[in-house]
Structure formats: C-alpha cells, structure tokens
Design an enzyme around this catalytic site. Structure first.
Site, short mmCIF file in Angstrom:
data_model
loop_
_atom_site.label_atom_id
_atom_site.label_comp_id
_atom_site.label_asym_id
_atom_site.label_seq_id
_atom_site.Cartn_x
_atom_site.Cartn_y
_atom_site.Cartn_z
N GLN A 224 0.83 -1.21 0.00
CA GLN A 224 0.00 0.00 0.00
C GLN A 224 0.86 1.26 0.00
O GLN A 224 0.33 2.36 -0.07
CB GLN A 224 -0.91 0.00 1.24
N ARG A 371 -8.45 -1.23 8.19
CA ARG A 371 -9.50 -0.34 7.68
C ARG A 371 -9.92 0.65 8.76
O ARG A 371 -11.10 0.85 9.04
CB ARG A 371 -10.69 -1.15 7.18
N CYS A 372 -8.91 1.24 9.37
CA CYS A 372 -9.16 2.13 10.49
C CYS A 372 -7.94 2.99 10.65
O CYS A 372 -6.83 2.52 10.57
CB CYS A 372 -9.41 1.27 11.74
N GLU A 741 -13.03 4.30 5.79
CA GLU A 741 -13.00 3.53 7.02
C GLU A 741 -14.16 3.82 7.97
O GLU A 741 -14.34 3.10 8.96
CB GLU A 741 -11.67 3.79 7.73
#
Lengths: 787, 171
Positions: A224, A371-372, A741
C-alpha cells in the site's frame, strides 16, 4: 458548497457524478494484473519453512535433503542473512524484526528458512525436507501475564529485559481525576477488542528481480506504500535508491495489512541477488492468516464520569495493547497507540485521560490499522459503549444521552479534551436523520411490546467521529518521512491528461475519483484523464494509501496541482483572448473576459496553445506538481442505528435493519462512496458477529483457515440502508474528508449496543464482541432466558 | 493436553510388561504407524502418519524410554516434527496385577501439538488427540488378548475394543 450535486455536465464528469469505475472493465473481464499474474523469464519460486513452535531455540537447520531434490537451487537461512547483515530489519515503529531467525523463533508460523526452486510445487515439497531441530521454550500468550516478573522474555535481544514495550498517554490526568472525584455518577467497563485479521482476498507476495548488469532491483509487490518501501529497502540494503524500483500492481485488498514489510519480501530480494534470477513468492491462505500482522487486540478499561442528568464530564481509560513479538505496527512515528486519543468521540467532555501500554507476546506482530485510521476502531467502540453504559445506569434513552452531550455544530472548529482540533461536524443533524429514517420512536414501542411477549429485540446507536487524512508535517511522519502526499499532472496538446499520484489504490477506485478531481478543476472530460500510481520510477513520492488519507492528502494535492495548471492556463488564455490575465474569470469551466461572456476559451484550446501558440513570457507545456501538506486532519462522522433480534433457542443474533447516515464532507463520486460504505459496514459487522483470532496456551493460532476464521458472505449480510449529510471540511481544497473507514469503525459499536440493549432487561450490561451464537446462548442460559 | 485412562487386560502382568517393552509391538499400536528405526533398547524413531480433520502430516518421532521399573512402571518422552507442525509428548504407565491372569494398566499422557496442525485443526484437536491416545493404549489390550486367543490360553473371548478400528492411518 454544502451539496454534492454536480455542477459539471456528464461529459466532463467532475465532482459529484456517479462515474462508472474506469478500473472495472479489466477487473470484470479477469484482466487485472495482480502480482501473481506477473511472470518474468527465468523466474524461480520461493516457499517458506515456518516454525511449529510459538517460542523455541533452533539447535540445527539441515537443508541437505531439500537441496538434493532436483529443481531446488538454494535454501536461505538466518545464518546466510546474518552474514549479509540482513537477519534483522527495522520496523516502522523504531523496533526491529527478524527476517529469518539465527537461533530462536518467537511466534508460531514464523519464517525459519526459504527454499528457492524452479517450480512452485518443487519449492512446496522441498520445505518439508528442510530439517529443523527446536528446543521448545515456554511461550507467553496473555499480555497481562507477559508483564509479570517471572514471565518468559519474548525479546532477549533488547536492552530492557522486560516484555513492556512503551507507555503512552494523552489528556489531562489531574483534571480528569478531579472531575471523577466530584462526579454524581461513574460507570466503569472493561472491554476486549479481539485480535482480527484483514483477510484480504489476495494474500501477500512479490516478484523480486535483480538486474546484475544495471545493478537495479525491481520488486513487484503487494504494498500500500511503494515509495516508503523503496526508501526503507535502500536504507536497509545499501542499494542506492535510484537503483530500486517498487511496482505495486493491481492489489486485491489491503486494509492496512499490506503496509508492513514482511520477511518474505526481503528474502525474495536476497534470493534474487543470490541466484541472479527473478524470484516469486506468494503466500498461501493459511500462511497469510497465521503469520501476517494482525489488528486490534486491545484490553481496555474505561470509566466515564457524569452528572445525574446525563451530562458527561470526563473519561479515564487504561489499555494494554498486545503487539506480538515485534512492534511492527505502521502508525505515525509519534503515535505508538495510533490516534486512540480521539476516544472522546462526538461528545463535549471537560477532560479526559488515556494511557496505553504496549506489550510483547509470542504472537505475530499486531497493530495493523485494519481499515481504520490507527486505533480509531478501538477508541470509537469504547466511547460508544460507555455512552450506552451510562444511559443504562441512568435509565435514560441512549439517543437522549447522545443529543445532550454532542459537540454543538456551532462549536467547530472544536478542540477536544485530548488536544485534537475537529474541523467540522453536525452530529445532532446526522442522528436526527438516522432516527427519522429508521423510525426510532416506533421501534422503541415495538421493543417494549415484544419484550412483554418474551422476545429479544435490541436497538443500538453509534454516533462516531473518525479522524483521518494523516497528516500535517508538524506532527505526522513515518520513519521521519513527513506524511504529505502528491500529484503530478500533465496536460497533453490535445487536452487529454495524465495524472500520477503518490497514493496506491487497493480497490478504492482512484483511477476514477482522481480523474474526476482533475475534470472538476480543469473542465476537461473525465474519460480523457488517465490516473497512474504504484510505480516508484514514474509516480511522485507519497506515503501511500491507508488511514483514509488518499482523498484528504493526495486528493488535495491533485486539486492544488490542477489549480497551478489553471493559473498558467490563465496567462495562455489571456494571450489567446488578447486580454489582461486579471480581466479573466474562470466561469462555467472556461476562462472568459469579465463582462463579455461571448469571449471565452476552454482548457482544450488552451492546452493546444500551450504547445503551439504560447506567449513569449510563458514556458511551453502545461503541467504541474504538488506536494500537499495538510493543515489538519479531517473528521468524518456518522450516525448508525442497528436493530437486532436474538433467537432464544440458538443465541443467534440477526441484524434486521441497519441505517447508516454518513458525513464525509463533499463527495467526489457518490457511487464509489456507497460502495465504500456497503463494504465497510460488512467488514464492521464481521468482528461484531463472526471474526476473532485466538491462541491456545502453547501459542498456536487457532483460526488457520477460513473454516475457523469466519468471513461474512451475502448470507450473513443484511440490506444496508445508507444516507448522508454533507458538512464539508473547511480546510480541504474541495471540502472532502475521506470515507474508506467510517463504516468499519462505526458499525461494531452500533451492533454491540443493540445486542446489549436486547439483553439489558435481563441485567446484562456488557458483552464483548464477537457475538457468536454460543456466547449469547450461554448468557441467555445464565439469565434463565434460553429456550 | 492431559489425558488419562485405565485398561483391564486379560493377561498376566509379566506378559503385559514384555509386550509394552517391545518397541515393535508397541509401534504397531501407534496411530498411523509406518516404519521404525531402533537406535537402542530405549531409543526409537517411529514414523507416523497422523491427521486432524482434513490435514494430514507425517511425523518422525524421537522416542526415549525413561524411568523403567520392571514390572510396574515405564515412561516415554517423544518429540516429532512434520512440515510446519510438531508434537511433544510425555506418557507413563503403571501396571498392577489384578489376578494371575489379569492386569490393570493406568496411563497418563501429556500431548502438545504445535504449528499448522494445531492452527487448522484447532476445533478437532482435543477430541482427536484424546481418541488417538486412548486407542493407542487400548490397542495394547487388544493385541495382548488376541495373542491369548491365538495361543489358546485364556478362555474368554474379548469384546471388540470400543472405538478402535485397527486402521493404520489414524485420523
């Protein structure tokens, strides 16, 4: 602008259009290019020998039998890497991590050696023939036990002979304690947010290719953050940075799990250097589940002080963070516990104090921001549960307690009790919208009626505030690299565009949304705009995509770079229109002479002139680059309401309705935002109902396949009902906040509050996630409510 | 994982002792037994194919006899490795004559399975390990009583052992 109604026509397709995703034709036709699709001439395959023990010394590694298998070219061990100074590598959190162990392993499934072979099957067979002798050591699995004096030491390589990694705190302890002493009511609750795994569809892997002639290392990699990886690789290996090229091709889901550098990447690079061939390494599913970095695993103890009328005054939180054997989280450097201090949420507290202690255990690394935006899920779960705990204690409606304590819309920008400056918000507006949409008052009536008949129905609210878009350079860096992000735009003579960005899509639809930003700013058709990313040889430097930061940072850079192009275009337009640049205005996506709407020129004509007919005092060409340093973070928010029914015979929790009202500021593409929210809600439901990673007392991870680690499918997923309010960010160039998110962060406490609400009349005040049928059935039985 | 059990075997204690100290006879009772290297009177290396759920692994165990006190007590310590998995065990048995033709065997076993086998078979682990261990010791009884029948000694016919199938591939 407080609406996202598009102002461009569909030809341009700028902000607010439901433009179909440019990436979908290749994905839907199976023409994506993922790392396992990459095949290079002479490519070899790598497979990894992994430790069966969570804690052991290695007394012998004998690769003789493996090397005797035809097709096996090399077996790489920790001793080989040690000779090259590569047995350890730095983590992003100023710790270090084993690439391959020299003499001891510290978690089950840890990499022990790697086999390089001409075929993938040969490599997989050969790893069974590498003989490794272990002397097992007692493992420590429980972070509380890890802090006891006689606990096994996970990391004897460190100077500090303890399993304690760091202590971190935020807020005002003295003021908080004082408010607690004076408070009418104090509610206290311990919460455990279990360890979970991102379980992206595509596992991790790479193809490392070292060109001996050019002296250049090219790595196709599931990452990423390709640029940061290049810098780290250069610093660790000593290869000059211009001789390293990281290419992040199509990525099959990242969710934070593809930010860390895993040992397999480094071993594959070493193997390519050693053999002179490209080396491919792809994890299998069990390896991915057992050994890659994990998320959550926070043991939280929270207290909330309030007055009798439900006015919240102060919050006090202590947390033990299980980081596994290496502190390899990917938080910004100054934030070992991420942005956990956003724990005061959407509420106007007078004071708060948060303390977190990081602990080593014999498990793989923890701390992935799944995802946070760096521990925000844990923070939101805590405060949203605590508000409900207070409401239950005071016998007030949880919606009323929230309305009473919300930071009022007129108070923004708002300085939180732990020091964050919230940019904008309208929390009562979002909650009212959600309550109307779901019919809150009627649901409460229905619940009372059902309860009288012995039916278990619960209504849960979560009114969360997110903190995303890391971040401003004065506070945010990773290994010293500031968390700006970038965009470089070139307008070609015929008015088509290439925009290259420093962030890296893993399914977010950047090729579409970033093109829409350029379309909006330049008035050029979205279909003529190509967006590229993920290749460090061509894209501008950036820190990558995670923490919902792409739109707040690189999205802003894209708008600013486009505006730089517009500034230059103004001069060219003035030349074409034979006017003074100051007499031009950007109106309806064209430059026109003020007061003479007939005299105007569009960007397509200006682009052609930039190469064919430019004024003498202006350089040829039409391009710009921007490295955007955000002045602040952005604070998306939402109001979620969940209705559950619980089966007294099976303990099954069924989500009957779920209304999600999200506010992410101005929206680039409503269809992509909907998709983000639908996916995020499903991923938020998963840890609430299904997913959790556990270990036995020997440190064996107990969910090594998808048989044990349950992911939600269409069967378990309810029909989400989504809606929005729009409160733009005042400091972002086009008022956006980020949305990737919000739903993952906001959904779990809504479900948790609904489940506790369904059981509250039985005397239940808290249940930790996940709400598996077995856990709920046991609770029902304890309270005499099971059927 | 800690397991215990008791067998009542219709054979005199001396015969039982002779049986359990014979590595070849014992190995035949081991779950999924394939082959064995005998390195000494108290040191053996059997290879066993064991499965938990859908996952199968071939272990080479290194077994050492310990604390051998004829004719009443013996213990063994074993460690084995398979691809990505390992097993460590300590087992002990005590023999007690119930009569001239009957012996009681009390056994205990501590078994730790690590690695992939434990991760992918976690839900089935305890049950499978208990079953395999119990079957191992029950097999002694079966074999000893079978040899009674073959030899014509011991008049009673034993009922089939519960749960024991005699399969060579344990799962």
């Amino acid at each position: 602008m407080t609406t996202t109604e598009p102002t461009t026509g569909t030809t341009i397709g700028g902000m607010g259009h439901r433009v179909k995703r440019k990436e979908d034709p290749r994905f839907l036709r199976g023409k994506g290019n993922y790392v396992d699709d990459i095949k290079l001439p002479g490519m070899l395959y790598m497979d990894i020998v992994r430790s069966p023990y969570a804690h052991a010394t290695i007394t012998r590694i004998d690769a003789t039998k493996a090397l005797a298998i035809p097709g096996v070219l090399a077996v790489v061990t920790g001793k080989d890497l040690d000779a090259a100074g590569l047995a350890w590598m730095p983590t992003l959190m100023s710790d270090k991590q084993m690439v391959l162990p020299v003499d001891r392993v510290v978690y089950q499934a840890q990499e022990v050696a790697a086999v390089i072979a001409t075929e993938r099957y040969i490599a997989a067979d050969a790893i069974t023939q590498v003989e490794v002798d272990y002397e097992p050591l007692p493992p420590v699995v429980d972070p509380f036990k890890a802090l006891e004096a006689d606990a096994p030491l996970v990391r004897p390589d460190r100077d500090e002979k303890s399993n304690h990694i760091w202590h971190w705190e935020a807020g005002d302890a003295a003021k908080t304690d004082e408010l607690f002493r004076q408070a009418d009511v104090v509610v206290k609750q311990d919460l455990y947010i279990p360890r979970i795994h991102v379980a992206s569809i595509e596992t991790c892997g790479c193809v490392a290719s070292f060109d001996k002639i050019a002296g250049k290392l090219t790595v196709y990699m599931t990452t990423q953050a390709p640029h940061a990886i290049r810098t780290v690789f250069s610093l660790v290996t000593g290869i000059p940075e211009h001789k390293i090229r990281i290419i992040s091709p199509d990525i099959g889901g990242g969710f934070g799990g593809k930010v860390p550098v895993y040992p397999g990447y480094v071993i594959a690079c070493v193997a390519s250097l050693q053999t002179g061939h490209p080396v491919k390494w792809i994890e299998d599913r069990s390896e991915n589940l057992q050994a890659d970095s994990f998320a959550r695993d926070y043991h939280i103890s929270a207290e909330l002080a309030a007055s009798n009328d439900g006015t919240m005054q102060a919050l006090r939180v202590k947390t033990l963070a299980d980081h596994g054997a290496f502190d390899a989280a990917a938080n910004p450097s100054k934030f070992p516990a991420g942005l956990f201090s956003v724990i005061t949420g959407s509420y106007g507290l007078e004071a708060a104090h948060v303390a977190v202690d990081g602990v080593y255990t014999n498990k793989p690394s923890g701390g992935v921001a799944y995802r946070c935006s760096f521990r925000v899920t844990e923070a939101v779960h805590t405060i949203e549960r605590m508000v409900d705990t207070l409401a239950q204690q005071l016998k007030m409606d949880p919606a009323d307690v929230r309305m009473k304590n919300f930071i009022p819309p007129e108070a923004f920008p708002y300085k939180s009790a732990t020091g964050w400056e919230y940019d904008s918000g309208n929390y009562p507006g979002a909650l009212r919208k959600a309550m109307e949409k779901i019919g809150y008052a009627d649901l409460r009536k229905e619940q009372a009626e059902k309860r009288a008949r012995g039916k278990l129905m619960g209504i849960g609210i979560s009114t969360f505030t997110e903190i995303v878009g890391a971040g401003p350079s004065h506070t945010f860096d990773i290994l010293g690299i500031k968390m700006f992000d970038s965009c470089e735009i070139r307008v070609h003579p015929t008015g088509s565009v290439i925009a290259r960005i420093g962030v890296q899509s893993q399914g977010q639809g950047h090729e579409t949304t970033f093109a829409q930003i350029v379309a909006e700013e330049l008035g050029l058709p979205v279909e003529n705009i190509t967006v590229e990313h993920g290749d460090t040889d061509t894209a501008p430097y950036g820190l990558g995509t995670y923490a919902s930061r792409s739109t707040p940072t690189a999205g802003a850079a894209t708008a600013v770079a486009a505006r730089k192009i517009r500034d230059k275009a103004r001069k060219i337009a003035a030349h074409l229109l034979e006017a003074n640049p100051d007499d031009l205005e950007w109106q309806d996506y064209r430059f026109q002479v003020k007061g003479s709407p007939g005299r105007s020129v569009g960007m397509k004509e200006i682009a052609f002139a930039a190469y064919t007919n430019f004024p003498s005092d202006v350089e040829a060409g039409l391009e710009a680059v921007d490295y955007y340093d955000p002045p602040n973070l952005t604070f998306p928010f939402g109001a979620y309401i969940c209705v559950v029914d619980i089966d007294r015979g099976t303990g099954q929790v069924k989500i009957r309705r779920f209304v999600a009202v999200d506010d992410c500021g101005n929206i680039i593409n409503p269809m992509i935002v909907d998709g983000q929210i639908h996916g995020g809600l499903t991923m938020g439901m998963a840890p609430a109902l299904l997913e959790a990673i556990t270990y036995d007392e020997n440190g064996n991870m107990q969910q090594g396949t998808f048989m044990e680690y349950l992911l939600p499918t269409a069967m378990e997923t309810p029909a989400w009902e989504t809606d929005k309010t729009v409160t733009p960010s005042p400091h972002h160039p086009f008022g956006a906040k980020g949305v990737g998110e919000s739903a993952t962060v906001g959904a779990p406490p809504a479900i948790a509050n609904a489940v506790v609400d369904a059981l509250s009349h039985l005397g239940v005040t808290h249940v930790d996630i996940p709400f598996t049928p077995w856990k709920i059935y046991q609770i029902l039985e304890e309270h005499g409510a099971a059927e | 994982m800690h397991f215990t059990g008791t067998q009542q075997i219709k054979a005199p204690v001396a015969k039982v002792w002779q049986f359990v100290l014979d590595p070849n006879k014992v190995a035949e009772c081991a779950p999924g037994f394939k082959t064995m290297d005998i390195l000494g009177p108290d040191h053996f290396k059997p290879t066993l194919a064991v499965g938990i759920g859908a996952v199968k692994a071939t272990f080479t165990l290194d077994v050492q006899l310990e604390d051998v006190r004829e004719p009443e007590h013996a213990a063994m310590r074993g460690r084995g490795a398979a691809a990505g998995s390992a097993v460590d065990m300590v087992a002990a048995m005590d023999l007690k004559p119930l009569s001239d033709t009957e012996t009681q065997m009390d056994w205990t076993a501590d078994v730790n399975v690590s690695g992939t086998l434990a991760s992918v078979g976690a839900r089935l682990m305890e049950g499978t390990a208990h079953r395999l261990t119990a079957r191992f010791f029950d097999c002694f009884r079966q074999k000893l009583e079978e040899s009674n029948d073959v030899a014509g000694a011991g008049a009673t016919t034993s009922a089939p052992a519960t749960g024991a199938t005699g399969s060579s591939e344990a799962s």
